[in-house]
Design a protein around this motif. Structure first.
Motif, PDB file in Angstrom:
ATOM      1  N   TYR A 237      11.885  -4.848   2.719  1.00 55.78           N
ATOM      2  CA  TYR A 237      10.787  -5.143   3.634  1.00 55.78           C
ATOM      3  C   TYR A 237       9.632  -4.183   3.370  1.00 55.78           C
ATOM      4  CZ  TYR A 237      14.653  -7.524   5.845  1.00 55.78           C
ATOM      5  OH  TYR A 237      15.735  -8.324   6.060  1.00 55.78           O
ATOM      6  N   ARG A 238       8.432  -4.738   3.290  1.00 56.63           N
ATOM      7  CA  ARG A 238       7.241  -3.908   3.087  1.00 56.63           C
ATOM      8  C   ARG A 238       6.333  -4.048   4.305  1.00 56.63           C
ATOM      9  NH1 ARG A 238       4.732  -4.242  -2.541  1.00 56.63           N
ATOM     10  NH2 ARG A 238       6.508  -2.823  -2.845  1.00 56.63           N
ATOM     11  N   TYR A 239       5.952  -2.908   4.856  1.00 57.26           N
ATOM     12  CA  TYR A 239       5.040  -2.881   5.992  1.00 57.26           C
ATOM     13  C   TYR A 239       3.670  -2.416   5.507  1.00 57.26           C
ATOM     14  CZ  TYR A 239       8.433  -3.841   9.677  1.00 57.26           C
ATOM     15  OH  TYR A 239       9.341  -4.454  10.508  1.00 57.26           O
ATOM     16  N   TYR A 240       2.679  -3.273   5.677  1.00 58.95           N
ATOM     17  CA  TYR A 240       1.299  -2.936   5.356  1.00 58.95           C
ATOM     18  C   TYR A 240       0.576  -2.565   6.645  1.00 58.95           C
ATOM     19  CZ  TYR A 240       1.533  -5.005   0.638  1.00 58.95           C
ATOM     20  OH  TYR A 240       1.825  -5.279  -0.672  1.00 58.95           O
ATOM     21  N   ALA A 241      -0.192  -1.487   6.600  1.00 60.61           N
ATOM     22  CA  ALA A 241      -0.992  -1.072   7.754  1.00 60.61           C
ATOM     23  C   ALA A 241      -2.398  -0.772   7.292  1.00 60.61           C
ATOM     24  CB  ALA A 241      -0.383   0.161   8.417  1.00 60.61           C
ATOM     25  N   VAL A 242      -3.395  -1.236   8.057  1.00 59.91           N
ATOM     26  CA  VAL A 242      -4.790  -0.938   7.759  1.00 59.91           C
ATOM     27  C   VAL A 242      -5.534  -0.710   9.072  1.00 59.91           C
ATOM     28  CG1 VAL A 242      -5.442  -3.386   7.657  1.00 59.91           C
ATOM     29  CG2 VAL A 242      -6.874  -1.660   6.531  1.00 59.91           C
ATOM     30  N   ASP A 243      -6.301   0.365   9.101  1.00 58.59           N
ATOM     31  CA  ASP A 243      -7.113   0.733  10.254  1.00 58.59           C
ATOM     32  C   ASP A 243      -8.546   0.278   9.988  1.00 58.59           C
ATOM     33  OD1 ASP A 243      -8.568   1.921  12.260  1.00 58.59           O
ATOM     34  OD2 ASP A 243      -7.995   3.975  11.768  1.00 58.59           O
ATOM     35  N   ASP A 244      -9.068  -0.624  10.833  1.00 55.83           N
ATOM     36  CA  ASP A 244     -10.413  -1.144  10.606  1.00 55.83           C
ATOM     37  C   ASP A 244     -11.484  -0.376  11.367  1.00 55.83           C
ATOM     38  OD1 ASP A 244     -10.181  -1.963  13.229  1.00 55.83           O
ATOM     39  OD2 ASP A 244     -10.272  -4.116  12.815  1.00 55.83           O
ATOM     40  N   GLY A 245     -11.112   0.802  11.884  1.00 55.86           N
ATOM     41  CA  GLY A 245     -12.052   1.615  12.639  1.00 55.86           C
ATOM     42  C   GLY A 245     -11.956   1.407  14.130  1.00 55.86           C
ATOM     43  N   ARG A 246     -11.296   0.315  14.532  1.00 58.03           N
ATOM     44  CA  ARG A 246     -11.093   0.037  15.953  1.00 58.03           C
ATOM     45  C   ARG A 246      -9.620  -0.047  16.312  1.00 58.03           C
ATOM     46  NH1 ARG A 246     -15.148  -3.237  14.211  1.00 58.03           N
ATOM     47  NH2 ARG A 246     -13.690  -4.949  13.896  1.00 58.03           N
ATOM     48  N   GLU A 247      -8.839  -0.649  15.430  1.00 55.70           N
ATOM     49  CA  GLU A 247      -7.407  -0.759  15.671  1.00 55.70           C
ATOM     50  C   GLU A 247      -6.663  -0.818  14.338  1.00 55.70           C
ATOM     51  OE1 GLU A 247      -5.927  -4.610  17.115  1.00 55.70           O
ATOM     52  OE2 GLU A 247      -8.013  -5.302  17.060  1.00 55.70           O
ATOM     53  N   THR A 248      -5.361  -0.582  14.413  1.00 47.21           N
ATOM     54  CA  THR A 248      -4.517  -0.638  13.228  1.00 47.21           C
ATOM     55  C   THR A 248      -3.782  -1.967  13.197  1.00 47.21           C
ATOM     56  OG1 THR A 248      -4.218   1.758  13.177  1.00 47.21           O
ATOM     57  CG2 THR A 248      -2.604   0.436  11.989  1.00 47.21           C
ATOM     58  N   HIS A 249      -3.903  -2.681  12.089  1.00 51.62           N
ATOM     59  CA  HIS A 249      -3.253  -3.977  11.911  1.00 51.62           C
ATOM     60  C   HIS A 249      -2.044  -3.798  10.993  1.00 51.62           C
ATOM     61  CE1 HIS A 249      -6.826  -5.953  13.637  1.00 51.62           C
ATOM     62  NE2 HIS A 249      -7.501  -5.034  12.969  1.00 51.62           N
ATOM     63  N   ILE A 250      -0.921  -4.385  11.386  1.00 52.12           N
ATOM     64  CA  ILE A 250       0.312  -4.245  10.602  1.00 52.12           C
ATOM     65  C   ILE A 250       0.910  -5.621  10.338  1.00 52.12           C
ATOM     66  CG2 ILE A 250       2.698  -3.415  10.634  1.00 52.12           C
ATOM     67  CD1 ILE A 250       1.806  -0.940  11.987  1.00 52.12           C
ATOM     68  N   ARG A 251       1.342  -5.826   9.111  1.00 48.09           N
ATOM     69  CA  ARG A 251       2.093  -7.027   8.757  1.00 48.09           C
ATOM     70  C   ARG A 251       3.313  -6.616   7.962  1.00 48.09           C
ATOM     71  NH1 ARG A 251      -2.574 -11.519   7.333  1.00 48.09           N
ATOM     72  NH2 ARG A 251      -3.394 -11.642   9.463  1.00 48.09           N
ATOM     73  N   ALA A 252       4.371  -7.399   8.111  1.00 52.40           N
ATOM     74  CA  ALA A 252       5.629  -7.131   7.417  1.00 52.40           C
ATOM     75  C   ALA A 252       5.961  -8.304   6.507  1.00 52.40           C
ATOM     76  CB  ALA A 252       6.755  -6.916   8.423  1.00 52.40           C
ATOM     77  N   LEU A 253       6.439  -7.987   5.309  1.00 48.72           N
ATOM     78  CA  LEU A 253       6.821  -9.008   4.339  1.00 48.72           C
ATOM     79  C   LEU A 253       8.234  -8.753   3.849  1.00 48.72           C
ATOM     80  CD1 LEU A 253       3.568  -8.726   4.106  1.00 48.72           C
ATOM     81  CD2 LEU A 253       3.872  -9.929   1.936  1.00 48.72           C
ATOM     82  N   GLU A 254       8.925  -9.831   3.532  1.00 54.19           N
ATOM     83  CA  GLU A 254      10.199  -9.728   2.852  1.00 54.19           C
ATOM     84  C   GLU A 254       9.949  -9.730   1.344  1.00 54.19           C
ATOM     85  OE1 GLU A 254      12.770 -12.865   4.054  1.00 54.19           O
ATOM     86  OE2 GLU A 254      13.020 -12.091   6.099  1.00 54.19           O
ATOM     87  N   LEU A 255      10.652  -8.842   0.640  1.00 53.00           N
ATOM     88  CA  LEU A 255      10.506  -8.720  -0.808  1.00 53.00           C
ATOM     89  C   LEU A 255      11.849  -8.907  -1.488  1.00 53.00           C
ATOM     90  CD1 LEU A 255       8.399  -5.428  -0.975  1.00 53.00           C
ATOM     91  CD2 LEU A 255       7.519  -7.750  -0.843  1.00 53.00           C
ATOM     92  N   ARG A 256      11.812  -9.316  -2.730  1.00 53.86           N
ATOM     93  CA  ARG A 256      13.042  -9.359  -3.515  1.00 53.86           C
ATOM     94  C   ARG A 256      13.468  -7.925  -3.822  1.00 53.86           C
ATOM     95  NH1 ARG A 256      13.266 -14.696  -5.308  1.00 53.86           N
ATOM     96  NH2 ARG A 256      11.209 -15.720  -5.402  1.00 53.86           N
ATOM     97  N   ALA A 257      14.712  -7.576  -3.504  1.00 55.36           N
ATOM     98  CA  ALA A 257      15.189  -6.224  -3.759  1.00 55.36           C
ATOM     99  C   ALA A 257      15.402  -5.990  -5.249  1.00 55.36           C
ATOM    100  CB  ALA A 257      16.483  -5.969  -2.989  1.00 55.36           C
ATOM    101  N   ALA A 258      15.817  -7.018  -5.969  1.00 57.26           N
ATOM    102  CA  ALA A 258      16.045  -6.894  -7.407  1.00 57.26           C
ATOM    103  C   ALA A 258      14.775  -7.256  -8.152  1.00 57.26           C
ATOM    104  CB  ALA A 258      17.184  -7.812  -7.835  1.00 57.26           C
TER     105      ALA A 258
END
Length: 241
Positions: free
Chosen positions: A143-164
């Motif tokens: 699982y990969r969690y992406y986070a980005v702060d746009d200056g007002r709030e932090t946005h997070i999304r999670a993705l499933e990735l192939r482990a191999a």
């Protein structure tokens, strides 16, 4: 017109479309290849500097930008911290993540050779590793969690990735965000005074989440967050403020 410098190749999969969005908003966009970073004079002329790859040549430009007050989208501290594997694991543990065990001397069953810096990669088979990291993943999906702060709030999304490893797209699909993992990712972002980060998690045999790596130059592949990234970079400047 505010100028934004991108320290990465012009065909970068994230920053090429992001730069296009920023140009459409009235920004002057400049690309600098990692092997030819901006000089101090060039940095002085920028409103913001964005590093798209973790490379030793980027550090001098980032350090200079931080010193003279040019805004950076992930500055020297965040980039240097998350470039070193052991420091990254310690940083993840400090924000409440469970991390693999590390052994400095000698190989052990259930451990794999580590690498000091992200640009090093795994050691060759005939070379001793500088340290050994516990293998904790047990499934086919990470699982990969992406986070980005746009200056007002932090946005997070999670993705499933192939482990191999796979020649196909590693992203399987988006998935629900775990509240506890997201809180740790947000805290990591805050402690490093960073604008963006990616953290990879894996499930152990006991179904516990382990944080295994983080990067200060996330690509946001499969996350559909180009606009959020553009907002975040724009917010560093007088135009986007």
């Amino acid at each position: 017109m505010d100028s934004i410098g991108f320290l990465c190749d012009p065909d970068h999969p994230l920053f090429r479309p992001v730069a296009g969005r920023l140009a459409a908003r009235g920004f002057d966009v400049q690309f600098y290849r990692p092997t030819d970073p901006p000089t101090p004079v060039e940095v002085d002329a920028l409103a913001a500097l964005v590093t798209g790859v973790v490379h030793p040549t980027a550090f001098a430009a980032l350090r200079y930008a931080d010193r003279v007050g040019v805004e950076t989208w992930n500055g020297f501290t965040a980039t240097a911290t998350l470039s070193a594997r052991l420091v990254t694991l310690h940083a993840l543990e400090s924000v409440g993540c469970r991390v693999p065990d590390v052994r400095i001397e000698g190989s052990h069953d259930g451990y794999e050779g580590g690498y000091r810096y992200v640009w090093d990669g795994p050691t060759a088979l005939d070379e001793p590793a500088p340290f050994y990291v516990e293998r904790v993943g047990s499934g086919a999906v990470d699982y990969r969690y992406y986070a980005v702060d746009d200056g007002r709030e932090t946005h997070i999304r999670a993705l499933e990735l192939r482990a191999a490893p796979s020649d196909d797209d590693p992203v399987l699909q988006r998935t629900d965000v775990d509240v506890e993992l997201a809180a740790s990712v947000r805290e990591l972002l805050d402690r490093l005074a960073a604008r963006a980060v990616a953290v990879d998690f894996t499930h152990s045999a006991s179904e516990e989440f382990y944080a295994v790596r983080a990067t200060p130059t996330p690509t946001f592949t499969g996350a559909g967050m180009d606009r959020r990234v553009a907002d975040s970079i724009a917010s560093l400047t007088t135009i986007g403020a």
